[in-house]
Design a protein around this motif. Structure first.
Motif, short mmCIF file in Angstrom:
data_model
loop_
_atom_site.label_atom_id
_atom_site.label_comp_id
_atom_site.label_asym_id
_atom_site.label_seq_id
_atom_site.Cartn_x
_atom_site.Cartn_y
_atom_site.Cartn_z
N LYS A 46 50.73 116.30 18.07
CA LYS A 46 51.61 116.56 19.21
C LYS A 46 50.77 116.54 20.48
CE LYS A 46 55.28 119.55 20.93
NZ LYS A 46 56.17 120.69 20.61
N THR A 47 51.27 115.87 21.49
CA THR A 47 50.55 115.76 22.77
C THR A 47 51.30 116.55 23.84
OG1 THR A 47 49.67 113.58 22.22
CG2 THR A 47 49.69 114.20 24.55
N LEU A 48 50.55 117.40 24.56
CA LEU A 48 51.13 118.23 25.62
C LEU A 48 50.34 117.99 26.91
CD1 LEU A 48 51.49 121.51 23.54
CD2 LEU A 48 53.35 119.99 24.23
N SER A 49 51.06 117.87 28.01
CA SER A 49 50.43 117.57 29.30
C SER A 49 50.58 118.71 30.29
CB SER A 49 51.03 116.30 29.90
OG SER A 49 50.86 115.20 29.02
N ASN A 50 49.82 118.60 31.40
CA ASN A 50 49.90 119.55 32.52
C ASN A 50 49.58 120.98 32.10
OD1 ASN A 50 50.69 117.54 34.40
ND2 ASN A 50 52.80 117.68 33.66
N GLU A 73 37.65 120.35 40.83
CA GLU A 73 38.79 119.49 41.13
C GLU A 73 39.75 119.33 39.95
OE1 GLU A 73 37.52 115.77 42.69
OE2 GLU A 73 36.57 116.65 44.47
N THR A 74 39.28 119.49 38.73
CA THR A 74 40.16 119.35 37.56
C THR A 74 41.02 120.60 37.44
OG1 THR A 74 38.52 118.00 36.42
CG2 THR A 74 40.25 118.97 35.07
N LYS A 75 42.31 120.44 37.66
CA LYS A 75 43.22 121.58 37.64
C LYS A 75 44.09 121.62 36.38
CE LYS A 75 41.79 122.68 41.74
NZ LYS A 75 40.87 123.82 41.93
N LYS A 76 44.37 120.42 35.79
CA LYS A 76 45.23 120.36 34.60
C LYS A 76 44.69 119.32 33.63
CE LYS A 76 49.47 121.89 36.89
NZ LYS A 76 50.90 121.60 37.16
N VAL A 77 44.97 119.52 32.32
CA VAL A 77 44.52 118.58 31.30
C VAL A 77 45.67 118.23 30.37
CG1 VAL A 77 42.15 119.44 31.34
CG2 VAL A 77 43.80 120.45 29.75
N VAL A 131 41.10 116.20 24.20
CA VAL A 131 41.41 116.81 25.49
C VAL A 131 41.04 115.81 26.57
CG1 VAL A 131 40.98 118.74 27.06
CG2 VAL A 131 40.90 119.12 24.59
N SER A 132 41.95 115.57 27.49
CA SER A 132 41.69 114.60 28.55
C SER A 132 41.98 115.23 29.92
CB SER A 132 42.57 113.36 28.37
OG SER A 132 42.32 112.42 29.40
N PRO A 133 40.94 115.32 30.78
CA PRO A 133 39.54 114.97 30.54
C PRO A 133 38.89 116.01 29.63
CG PRO A 133 39.76 115.94 32.70
CD PRO A 133 41.15 115.79 32.18
N SER A 134 37.82 115.61 28.96
CA SER A 134 37.16 116.51 28.02
C SER A 134 36.13 117.42 28.70
CB SER A 134 36.48 115.71 26.91
OG SER A 134 35.52 114.81 27.46
N THR A 135 35.67 117.04 29.90
CA THR A 135 34.74 117.87 30.68
C THR A 135 35.21 117.95 32.12
OG1 THR A 135 33.31 115.99 31.25
CG2 THR A 135 32.78 117.21 29.23
N MET A 136 34.67 118.90 32.86
CA MET A 136 35.04 119.07 34.26
C MET A 136 33.81 119.48 35.05
SD MET A 136 37.15 122.67 33.99
CE MET A 136 37.46 122.77 35.74
N ALA A 137 33.74 119.02 36.31
CA ALA A 137 32.64 119.36 37.21
C ALA A 137 32.99 120.64 37.96
CB ALA A 137 32.37 118.23 38.19
#
Length: 308
Positions: A46-50, A73-77, A131-137
């Protein structure tokens, strides 16, 4: 053969003429599909967004080293999970929590952190397949507070013709500001100024109010105040306006006899006039500026004296 054909015809006739039979057939098909799905394919993706991302440094190496989260800057995955069909079937993005894994962060700077996703419901188990993105700065730095003296910039404030203003005499209250923010940003600050954006010609002293502070580096370039806070944004700026007049210079002779002719000494001044500015209109009544006195007995053939 004829007997079989009769059975098929009778069955076809029953299905097309009996609505109840049609409904029952559909229900039986759904139940059969559900049973097969549960028994043959018990897990499903199952894929879930935001899904909002959190960065919590409580109890981490970053907190132990006095660092703070400055920005990211990455707020949601978007996440893909796999688990029991009956358990994860009703999950929504609101049921999941995404957080940055803060490990081995011991110095300031931009760090790339893995993102972990878990369920808010403790009784729901699943595996995270992507997980997309899998990493965050994430930018880390130490928060500091420093004081800077304030200057005043009023580029559109002028004195009317015949009057005079001196930027060095502009007074700001308070005249010192506390600036808080990341140490690397504070290190760039060379000076701070309060800006008066009004456009006005003044014929007398005037008081302005401002809330705009600009920070400059050593190259006179403006510094971005994102992530920076000030202890106040309420400033009073007093701008004096001066009357300006050119006055003749004069001096007095002391211990000279009555009716002594001072011109007979042939004393000369290397400067005969001076420009004077004053906020007081009494300057209108003054035509000369006395630089001091000279005792007559001090004057000889090579007399020379300097006056402030």
């Amino acid at each position: 053969m004829k007997y079989v054909k009769n059975i098929m015809n009778n069955l076809r006739s029953a299905l097309t003429t009996n609505p109840a039979m049609i409904i029952y057939s559909v229900l039986i098909a759904i139940i059969a599909w559900f049973i097969i799905s549960i028994t043959v394919y018990p897990t499903t993706p199952k894929t879930l967004s935001n899904i909002p991302v959190e960065v919590d440094i409580t109890g981490t190496s970053a907190e132990e080293n006095g660092l703070s989260v400055i920005s990211y800057e990455t707020k949601k995955v978007t996440v893909t999970i796999q688990g029991n069909r009956s358990s994860i079937g009703s999950l929504s993005a609101d049921d999941l929590v995404a957080s940055a894994v803060v490990e081995n962060v011991t110095s300031a700077g931009e760090k790339y952190l893995k993102i972990n996703v878990i369920s808010k419901k403790s009784d729901v188990k699943f595996d995270v397949t992507s997980v997309s993105p899998s990493t965050m700065a994430v930018m880390f730095d130490k928060i500091d507070t420093r004081e800077f003296e304030l200057s005043v910039e009023a580029p559109n404030i002028k004195a009317v013709e015949g009057l005079y203003m001196d930027n060095g005499d502009f007074k700001c209250t308070p005249n010192v500001i506390e600036v808080s923010g990341p140490s690397t940003q504070l290190d760039k600050i060379d000076k701070a100024a309060v800006i008066v954006n009004n456009e006005q010609e003044l014929d007398t002293a005037y008081t302005f109010h401002s809330s705009e502070v600009v920070l400059y580096d050593k190259n006179e370039s403006k510094i971005d105040t994102k992530n920076i806070t000030f202890n106040t944004n309420d400033f009073t700026i007093d701008i004096p306006v001066y009357m300006q007049k050119k006055l003749d210079l004069s001096y007095d002779l002391r211990y000279a006899p009555a009716n002594f002719d001072a011109d007979s000494l042939s004393l000369e001044m290397n400067v005969n006039t001076i420009n004077v500015a004053s906020p007081n209109t009494e300057l209108e009544k003054i035509n000369t500026w006395n630089i001091g006195s000279i005792p007559l007995y001090d004057i000889d053939w090579d007399f020379n004296k300097s006056f402030e």
